[in-house]
Design a protein around this motif. Structure first.
Motif, PDB file in Angstrom:
ATOM      1  N   TYR A  98       0.836  -1.191   0.000  1.00  0.00           N
ATOM      2  CA  TYR A  98       0.000   0.000   0.000  1.00  0.00           C
ATOM      3  C   TYR A  98       0.876   1.248   0.000  1.00  0.00           C
ATOM      4  CZ  TYR A  98      -3.920  -3.051   1.118  1.00  0.00           C
ATOM      5  OH  TYR A  98      -4.867  -4.026   1.076  1.00  0.00           O
ATOM      6  N   PRO A  99       0.358   2.365  -0.513  1.00  0.00           N
ATOM      7  CA  PRO A  99       1.159   3.595  -0.571  1.00  0.00           C
ATOM      8  C   PRO A  99       1.244   4.293   0.776  1.00  0.00           C
ATOM      9  CG  PRO A  99      -1.042   4.016  -1.397  1.00  0.00           C
ATOM     10  CD  PRO A  99      -0.966   2.536  -1.146  1.00  0.00           C
ATOM     11  N   GLU A 100       2.205   5.185   0.898  1.00  0.00           N
ATOM     12  CA  GLU A 100       2.224   6.086   2.040  1.00  0.00           C
ATOM     13  C   GLU A 100       1.096   7.092   1.876  1.00  0.00           C
ATOM     14  OE1 GLU A 100       6.038   7.915   2.338  1.00  0.00           O
ATOM     15  OE2 GLU A 100       7.082   6.052   2.833  1.00  0.00           O
ATOM     16  N   ALA A 101       0.563   7.560   2.991  1.00  0.00           N
ATOM     17  CA  ALA A 101      -0.523   8.530   2.930  1.00  0.00           C
ATOM     18  C   ALA A 101      -0.017   9.821   2.300  1.00  0.00           C
ATOM     19  CB  ALA A 101      -1.059   8.814   4.326  1.00  0.00           C
ATOM     20  N   PRO A 102      -0.711  10.342   1.294  1.00  0.00           N
ATOM     21  CA  PRO A 102      -0.302  11.633   0.720  1.00  0.00           C
ATOM     22  C   PRO A 102      -0.552  12.762   1.710  1.00  0.00           C
ATOM     23  CG  PRO A 102      -2.414  10.944  -0.183  1.00  0.00           C
ATOM     24  CD  PRO A 102      -1.921   9.800   0.649  1.00  0.00           C
ATOM     25  N   GLU A 103       0.123  13.875   1.490  1.00  0.00           N
ATOM     26  CA  GLU A 103      -0.138  15.072   2.301  1.00  0.00           C
ATOM     27  C   GLU A 103      -1.621  15.417   2.233  1.00  0.00           C
ATOM     28  OE1 GLU A 103       0.574  19.913   1.964  1.00  0.00           O
ATOM     29  OE2 GLU A 103       1.657  18.534   0.645  1.00  0.00           O
ATOM     30  N   GLN A 104      -2.202  15.732   3.391  1.00  0.00           N
ATOM     31  CA  GLN A 104      -3.609  16.118   3.424  1.00  0.00           C
ATOM     32  C   GLN A 104      -3.697  17.648   3.423  1.00  0.00           C
ATOM     33  OE1 GLN A 104      -6.109  13.624   3.142  1.00  0.00           O
ATOM     34  NE2 GLN A 104      -4.166  12.657   2.654  1.00  0.00           N
ATOM     35  N   GLN A 105      -4.090  18.206   2.305  1.00  0.00           N
ATOM     36  CA  GLN A 105      -4.063  19.655   2.130  1.00  0.00           C
ATOM     37  C   GLN A 105      -5.441  20.252   2.413  1.00  0.00           C
ATOM     38  OE1 GLN A 105      -3.516  21.552  -1.851  1.00  0.00           O
ATOM     39  NE2 GLN A 105      -1.524  22.075  -0.987  1.00  0.00           N
ATOM     40  N   LEU A 106      -5.483  21.256   3.282  1.00  0.00           N
ATOM     41  CA  LEU A 106      -6.733  21.925   3.629  1.00  0.00           C
ATOM     42  C   LEU A 106      -6.856  23.240   2.860  1.00  0.00           C
ATOM     43  CD1 LEU A 106      -6.807  21.344   7.483  1.00  0.00           C
ATOM     44  CD2 LEU A 106      -8.139  20.152   5.732  1.00  0.00           C
TER      45      LEU A 106
ATOM     46  N   LEU B 293      -9.947  13.627  -1.544  1.00  0.00           N
ATOM     47  CA  LEU B 293     -11.255  13.539  -2.196  1.00  0.00           C
ATOM     48  C   LEU B 293     -11.114  13.734  -3.708  1.00  0.00           C
ATOM     49  CD1 LEU B 293     -13.281  15.591   0.408  1.00  0.00           C
ATOM     50  CD2 LEU B 293     -13.471  13.127  -0.009  1.00  0.00           C
ATOM     51  N   ALA B 294     -10.227  14.641  -4.105  1.00  0.00           N
ATOM     52  CA  ALA B 294     -10.000  14.868  -5.528  1.00  0.00           C
ATOM     53  C   ALA B 294      -9.355  13.650  -6.185  1.00  0.00           C
ATOM     54  CB  ALA B 294      -9.126  16.102  -5.734  1.00  0.00           C
ATOM     55  N   GLY B 295      -8.447  12.983  -5.466  1.00  0.00           N
ATOM     56  CA  GLY B 295      -7.843  11.768  -6.007  1.00  0.00           C
ATOM     57  C   GLY B 295      -8.883  10.701  -6.265  1.00  0.00           C
ATOM     58  N   ILE B 296      -9.820  10.552  -5.335  1.00  0.00           N
ATOM     59  CA  ILE B 296     -10.898   9.576  -5.515  1.00  0.00           C
ATOM     60  C   ILE B 296     -11.816  10.011  -6.654  1.00  0.00           C
ATOM     61  CG2 ILE B 296     -12.995   8.652  -4.437  1.00  0.00           C
ATOM     62  CD1 ILE B 296     -11.418   8.522  -1.814  1.00  0.00           C
ATOM     63  N   GLY B 297     -12.147  11.300  -6.701  1.00  0.00           N
ATOM     64  CA  GLY B 297     -13.004  11.787  -7.767  1.00  0.00           C
ATOM     65  C   GLY B 297     -12.408  11.594  -9.149  1.00  0.00           C
TER      66      GLY B 297
ATOM     67  N   VAL C 175      -5.106   6.499  -6.337  1.00  0.00           N
ATOM     68  CA  VAL C 175      -5.645   7.637  -5.581  1.00  0.00           C
ATOM     69  C   VAL C 175      -4.516   8.423  -4.927  1.00  0.00           C
ATOM     70  CG1 VAL C 175      -7.068   8.321  -3.602  1.00  0.00           C
ATOM     71  CG2 VAL C 175      -7.907   6.583  -5.199  1.00  0.00           C
ATOM     72  N   ALA C 176      -3.559   7.715  -4.339  1.00  0.00           N
ATOM     73  CA  ALA C 176      -2.427   8.385  -3.693  1.00  0.00           C
ATOM     74  C   ALA C 176      -1.634   9.216  -4.699  1.00  0.00           C
ATOM     75  CB  ALA C 176      -1.527   7.364  -3.024  1.00  0.00           C
ATOM     76  N   ARG C 177      -1.398   8.660  -5.873  1.00  0.00           N
ATOM     77  CA  ARG C 177      -0.618   9.381  -6.892  1.00  0.00           C
ATOM     78  C   ARG C 177      -1.324  10.667  -7.304  1.00  0.00           C
ATOM     79  NH1 ARG C 177      -1.200   8.862 -12.250  1.00  0.00           N
ATOM     80  NH2 ARG C 177      -2.296   6.868 -12.014  1.00  0.00           N
ATOM     81  N   HIS C 178      -2.604  10.576  -7.587  1.00  0.00           N
ATOM     82  CA  HIS C 178      -3.334  11.778  -7.981  1.00  0.00           C
ATOM     83  C   HIS C 178      -3.404  12.783  -6.834  1.00  0.00           C
ATOM     84  CE1 HIS C 178      -4.545  10.459 -11.930  1.00  0.00           C
ATOM     85  NE2 HIS C 178      -5.065   9.343 -11.450  1.00  0.00           N
TER      86      HIS C 178
END
Length: 229
Positions: free
Chosen positions: A20-28, A88-92, A217-220
Motif C-alpha cells: 500500500y502507498p504512504e498517505a499523501p499530504e492532506q491539504q486543507l 477527495l479529488a484523487g478519488i473523484g 488515488v495516492a498518486r493523484h
C-alpha cells in the motif's frame, strides 16, 4: 514495537510493507470563517482559493469547490480525521474523472449530467458480486447493484452515509456537494486519522478493496497537493 513471545501478538505489518502507498499530504483549503452546517459547504471556502487551485491543478472549479468544502466541513466537525481536499479529488479523478466520465459534466448547481451509473456488480471478471439492495431505485437495476454518481457509491453505502452538502433539503447522489461530503464522512468513519499511513489506507481500501486503486488515488492526491502549493 511488540515482540512475538508469551501472550503478546506479533506486530501487524505496516501498510506500506504490504504494497500500500504512504498517505499523501492532506491539504486543507483557505476558509471563509462560516460555520459548518449554517451554509452550503462550498461557502466554507474562499472563492479565490478555489479558482486558483482549479487553474493550478486542472481539476474543474466546481469539483474543487465541492472537495474543498467537504474537507473544510470535516475539519470543523471531526478535526481528528484530517482528510484533505486532495484525497477527495484523487478519488473523484479515479472514480469519474471529476464528474466527466462518459461525456458527463458538472452543472453550475453541482448536478452531474448525464447521470453516471457503473456496470452491474455481478461477479464477472474484475468486479465484485453485489445483488440488488435498493430495488433499482438509485441505479435502475433490480438484479444487481451498480455504483452511482460522481463519487460512485453503491446504494447500500449511500443510504447509510448520505449527506446534504448544499443544504437543499435532500441528499442527492448525483449532486457534487452531497456526493463529496458523503465520501468524506464515509472515509473518516472507515479510517480514523487519514494523515497516518494505516488510517489513510484503511479508509481508501474500504472505498475500493484494491492496492492498485489505493496507489492510483495516492498518486493523484500527491500531484494535486504539489500543483496547488
Amino acid at each position: 514495537m511488540r515482540g512475538c513471545g508469551g501472550d503478546q501478538e506479533p506486530e501487524t505489518p505496516h501498510p506500506t510493507e504490504l504494497g500500500y502507498p504512504e498517505a499523501p499530504e492532506q491539504q486543507l483549503p483557505e476558509t471563509t470563517g462560516q460555520e459548518a452546517g449554517d451554509v452550503p459547504i462550498t461557502e466554507l471556502v474562499e472563492p479565490e482559493w478555489v479558482s486558483e487551485t482549479a487553474q493550478r491543478t486542472g481539476v474543474p472549479q466546481r469539483a474543487v469547490a465541492a472537495y474543498a468544502g467537504a474537507a473544510a466541513y470535516i475539519e470543523e466537525t471531526d478535526s481528528e480525521c484530517g482528510i484533505g481536499w486532495n484525497t477527495l479529488a484523487g478519488i473523484g479523478q479515479v472514480e469519474s474523472v471529476h464528474g466527466h466520465h462518459g461525456g458527463s459534466s458538472i452543472e453550475a448547481d453541482g448536478e452531474v449530467s448525464p447521470e453516471i451509473i457503473g456496470v452491474p456488480l455481478d461477479g464477472s471478471e474484475g468486479v465484485m458480486e453485489i445483488p440488488d439492495t435498493d430495488g433499482g431505485e438509485l441505479d435502475g437495476d433490480e438484479e444487481w447493484d451498480r455504483a452511482v454518481g460522481p463519487m460512485q457509491f453503491i446504494p447500500e453505502t449511500w443510504y447509510q452515509y448520505a449527506q446534504d452538502g448544499n443544504l437543499s433539503g435532500e441528499a442527492d447522489i448525483h449532486q457534487y456537494d452531497d456526493a463529496a461530503l458523503t465520501a468524506a464522512v464515509y472515509l473518516c468513519a472507515s479510517g480514523d486519522d487519514l494523515t497516518d499511513d494505516r488510517g489513510w489506507n484503511d479508509a481508501v481500501t474500504t472505498y475500493n478493496q484494491s492496492v492498485e486503486y489505493a496507489n492510483d488515488v495516492a498518486r493523484h492526491s500527491e500531484e494535486y497537493a504539489e500543483a496547488a502549493s
